[in-house]
Write a protein that holds these residues in place. Sequence first.
Motif, short mmCIF file in Angstrom:
data_model
loop_
_atom_site.label_atom_id
_atom_site.label_comp_id
_atom_site.label_asym_id
_atom_site.label_seq_id
_atom_site.Cartn_x
_atom_site.Cartn_y
_atom_site.Cartn_z
N LEU A 31 27.55 1.57 13.52
CA LEU A 31 28.96 1.30 13.21
C LEU A 31 29.17 -0.21 13.09
O LEU A 31 28.54 -0.98 13.82
N THR B 263 32.10 -3.22 13.22
CA THR B 263 33.47 -3.55 13.59
C THR B 263 33.63 -5.06 13.73
O THR B 263 32.66 -5.77 13.99
N ALA C 186 33.73 2.72 8.99
CA ALA C 186 32.88 1.80 9.75
C ALA C 186 31.43 2.24 9.84
O ALA C 186 30.57 1.47 10.27
N THR C 187 31.12 3.47 9.42
CA THR C 187 29.76 3.99 9.56
C THR C 187 28.86 3.50 8.45
O THR C 187 29.09 3.78 7.27
N LEU D 268 37.68 2.61 17.91
CA LEU D 268 36.86 3.51 17.12
C LEU D 268 36.16 4.53 18.02
O LEU D 268 36.14 5.74 17.73
#
Length: 327
Positions: free
Chosen positions: A283, A285, A266-267, A294
């Motif tokens: 991030l 999401t 997710a980074t 997370l």
Amino acid sequence: MVSDAFTAGERQLLQALQIDGRAPFRVLAEVLGVSDQTVARRWARLRESGRARVVGLTAPLRLGRASWMVRVRTHPDAALDVATAIARREDTSWVHITSGGTEIVCSTQTDRVLGADSLLLGVLPRSRRVVEVTAHQLLHVFHGGTDSPLLKWGALDEAQVAALVAQRPPVEVTDDVVVLDDLDRALVRLLAVDGRARVEDLSAHTGVPASTVRRRLDALRRSGALYFDVEFDSRRFDTGAPTLVWAKVAPRDLDAAGEGLAELPATAFAAAVTGPSNLYAVLTTQTSAELYRLLSGPVAELPGLTGLESSPVLRNVKAGAPLLTMR
């Protein structure tokens, strides 16, 4: 998810261009297993529709410049006006409105000799509607620059990635600061608009022989001063919405925490910064539940973590890297 999401073939092409933004269509076609005409047609469609473009960018640290993340807290009714004013400047990028619409976060650069005072007085608008300004200098990037999210979101296999990496110019970084001359700056400005501009066109615009242009581009890439990035609409990957994260990490664990954060799928960006929060990340999401899992799971388990602040991006006022503004 937007209706015109990137196809599998387009995702492959975008990841390939992230690895080598100036790779010839012939090379791209060979790696992707399609014809030259298919690659050229696919890229023309992406570029002409405005869904993606390759841009040439400079690495601030290689040029002796400092990069900053600036946080501007405003009165609730002033955020959009102040953010718009900041976004108009050539030397700012990634201007976001976060934190319930009362904070602006942007990226900018300064000459090291000028420092943060120049940044605060010259870049940011002076207004009574601005409540507080803090600036965080980027010290080390764990994931970002050439390490675009496209490398995580693409569709190439390991063999295809290796083939592209093998044919691009190797980077030979030293501790010496790279000094750009007038030709270099002219080339960088042209490539900031079209990173895949033909050498012949660059030659015509700069008035120097194509052989000289080709040699200078190769030298700039090998020095690490010039790299190529793919700008695109991340919504077309259906990866979700961005959240800005500011973390406090024990100094001795900063490197390990940064590397661990950078490895998370997710980074999109992660860097060590100055200030009370010494680790910054973006991030992505899909839902608030996913963001919670997370933050309470992999992020909470980062070594040395002592504090965490998260701010969902409410509005993206400006995207993309700043143009080079050198004296």
